[in-house]
Structure formats: C-alpha cells, structure tokens
Design a protein around this motif. Structure first.
Motif, short mmCIF file in Angstrom:
data_model
loop_
_atom_site.label_atom_id
_atom_site.label_comp_id
_atom_site.label_asym_id
_atom_site.label_seq_id
_atom_site.Cartn_x
_atom_site.Cartn_y
_atom_site.Cartn_z
N GLU A 172 0.83 -1.21 0.00
CA GLU A 172 0.00 0.00 0.00
C GLU A 172 0.87 1.27 0.00
N VAL A 173 1.89 1.29 0.85
CA VAL A 173 2.78 2.46 0.92
C VAL A 173 3.57 2.59 -0.37
N MET A 174 4.08 1.46 -0.89
CA MET A 174 4.85 1.52 -2.13
C MET A 174 3.99 2.01 -3.30
N GLU A 175 2.74 1.57 -3.34
CA GLU A 175 1.85 2.03 -4.42
C GLU A 175 1.60 3.53 -4.29
N PHE A 176 1.33 3.99 -3.08
CA PHE A 176 1.09 5.42 -2.88
C PHE A 176 2.32 6.23 -3.26
N ALA A 177 3.50 5.82 -2.76
CA ALA A 177 4.73 6.54 -3.08
C ALA A 177 5.06 6.44 -4.55
N GLY A 178 4.88 5.26 -5.13
CA GLY A 178 5.17 5.07 -6.55
C GLY A 178 4.30 5.95 -7.44
N LYS A 179 3.00 5.99 -7.16
CA LYS A 179 2.10 6.84 -7.95
C LYS A 179 2.46 8.32 -7.77
N THR A 180 2.76 8.70 -6.55
CA THR A 180 3.10 10.10 -6.28
C THR A 180 4.38 10.50 -6.99
N VAL A 181 5.41 9.69 -6.85
CA VAL A 181 6.72 10.01 -7.42
C VAL A 181 6.73 9.87 -8.94
N SER A 182 5.94 8.93 -9.48
CA SER A 182 5.94 8.72 -10.93
C SER A 182 5.47 9.96 -11.68
N ARG A 183 4.68 10.79 -11.03
CA ARG A 183 4.22 12.03 -11.68
C ARG A 183 5.37 13.01 -11.92
N ASN A 224 9.95 5.86 5.65
CA ASN A 224 11.30 6.27 6.06
C ASN A 224 12.37 5.34 5.49
N VAL A 225 12.09 4.05 5.45
CA VAL A 225 13.04 3.10 4.85
C VAL A 225 13.20 3.40 3.36
N MET A 226 12.09 3.67 2.68
CA MET A 226 12.16 3.98 1.25
C MET A 226 12.97 5.26 1.00
N GLY A 277 18.39 9.28 -9.66
CA GLY A 277 17.75 7.99 -9.81
C GLY A 277 16.86 7.57 -8.67
N SER A 278 16.70 8.40 -7.66
CA SER A 278 15.88 8.01 -6.52
C SER A 278 14.43 7.80 -6.92
N SER A 279 13.90 8.67 -7.74
CA SER A 279 12.50 8.55 -8.18
C SER A 279 12.33 7.29 -9.01
N SER A 280 13.25 7.08 -9.94
CA SER A 280 13.17 5.89 -10.79
C SER A 280 13.25 4.62 -9.95
N ALA A 281 14.07 4.62 -8.91
CA ALA A 281 14.21 3.44 -8.06
C ALA A 281 12.90 3.14 -7.34
N VAL A 282 12.23 4.17 -6.85
CA VAL A 282 10.96 3.96 -6.14
C VAL A 282 9.89 3.44 -7.09
N VAL A 283 9.81 4.06 -8.27
CA VAL A 283 8.80 3.63 -9.25
C VAL A 283 9.12 2.22 -9.73
N ALA A 284 10.40 1.92 -9.93
CA ALA A 284 10.79 0.57 -10.36
C ALA A 284 10.42 -0.46 -9.30
N ALA A 285 10.68 -0.16 -8.04
CA ALA A 285 10.34 -1.09 -6.96
C ALA A 285 8.84 -1.31 -6.89
N TRP A 286 8.08 -0.24 -7.03
CA TRP A 286 6.60 -0.33 -7.01
C TRP A 286 6.11 -1.21 -8.15
N LYS A 287 6.57 -0.92 -9.36
CA LYS A 287 6.11 -1.68 -10.53
C LYS A 287 6.60 -3.13 -10.48
N PHE A 288 7.81 -3.33 -9.98
CA PHE A 288 8.33 -4.69 -9.86
C PHE A 288 7.49 -5.48 -8.87
N GLY A 289 7.15 -4.84 -7.76
CA GLY A 289 6.28 -5.48 -6.77
C GLY A 289 4.93 -5.83 -7.35
N GLN A 290 4.38 -4.92 -8.16
CA GLN A 290 3.09 -5.19 -8.82
C GLN A 290 3.21 -6.36 -9.79
N THR A 291 4.29 -6.38 -10.54
CA THR A 291 4.49 -7.43 -11.53
C THR A 291 4.65 -8.79 -10.86
#
Length: 169
Positions: free
Chosen positions: A22-33, A77-79, A93-107
């Motif tokens: 849930e947190v990764m999805e929220f952060a991923g969507k927020t940062v992907s913008r 905080n860990v993210m 690359g911090s934004s890309s790393a968060v979005v990558a982790a979110w999408k990888f988790g979804q996949t």
C-alpha cells in the motif's frame, strides 16, 4: 496495567506485506508524476505555505502519514533512506528506483522470489521496465520545435534549483 504488545504496533507477516504494498503504491504513484523532462508538478503541504516541486526525491521526502500510522511512516522512512543512498552513490535515480520497486512489486504479485527461475525473473523485470516506460510516456508531453528552447530553459531551471544564469546558458 498496560500491555507492551498491542494491535497498534504488531502486525502479522501478511498484514505487514499488505501495508508495504500500500505504501509503495502510494509513493510510486506520487513520485511517478515527477519523472521525465516535462513532468507534472507535485503540490506539497507542510503545515504552512504550499510548496510545488517536480523533483521526485524532494516530493518523496515530504510524504507524511497520520501520526497513528507508524507502520506506514516507518516503511516510508526506509524507502527515503534507500533512495537517499541511491542519490549519494549515483547522484540521481531516486525517483526511478521507487517507481521501479513499485512496478516490480506489482508485476511479481504474490510470486515467491525463491521459487522464480532466472528466465522468468528476467521476463518479469522486462515487463516492469515496459510498465515504467509506459508510465513515463503517459506523463510526458512532446514539445513542438518552437517550444523546445523554452522547454530546455525550464528543464535547466528546475534541474539547477532555480539558477537563472545556468538555465539561460
């Protein structure tokens, strides 16, 4: 007599995994913008004036959750610490790393990495990269040739944290 372990500070493994997702999805969507040269601006409220930012790391550092949601705050905080390490090591690359982790988790979904074969893992990684590229492309705006000097100026201005001399070069 108070109890040391309560429902507010102890979760089962599946509940914790759900909270992480849930947190990764929220952060991923927020940062992907904020990804890409023509990214959207995030509006951030920090108990005072509103702040606008196109920088994913700046935005991510300011994501807050309710004080009672200690698990979400700790996961975030860990993210942020992991992303800060990416910035320290690579410079970006911090934004890309968060979005990558979110999408990888979804996949991966409910897959167990211990049981995933290397070829399958590569296929999952490729699907994740495709999903990230599609997200970046869906957020981007292709400027016309006439608009390109203005886009370059604005990109340089944002990238240099408002250094007008650098941006106008």
């Amino acid at each position: 007599m108070s109890r040391a372990i309560t429902a507010t500070n102890v979760l089962g493994a599946s509940e914790y995994k759900s909270k992480v997702n849930e947190v990764m999805e929220f952060a991923g969507k927020t940062v992907s913008r904020t990804i890409g040269p023509c990214a959207n601006t995030s509006i951030i409220e920090e108990m005072g004036p509103l702040v606008s930012s196109k920088d994913g790391f700046h935005t991510m550092k300011r994501i807050m959750f309710a004080p009672s949601d200690t698990f979400a705050r700790n996961i975030m905080n860990v993210m942020v610490r992991m992303s800060h390490r990416m910035v320290s090591l690579v410079g970006d690359g911090s934004s890309s790393a968060v979005v990558a982790a979110w999408k990888f988790g979804q996949t991966l979904g409910e897959s167990n990495l211990k049981n995933v074969r290397p070829r399958t893992l590569n296929d999952l990684a490729n699907k994740t990269i495709d999903a990230i590229c599609q997200k970046i492309e869906s957020n981007s705006i292709t400027p016309s040739k006439e608009d390109m000097p203005d886009v370059m100026y604005k990109t340089a201005y944002v990238s240099s944290n408002g250094d007008e001399k650098f941006a106008s070069m």
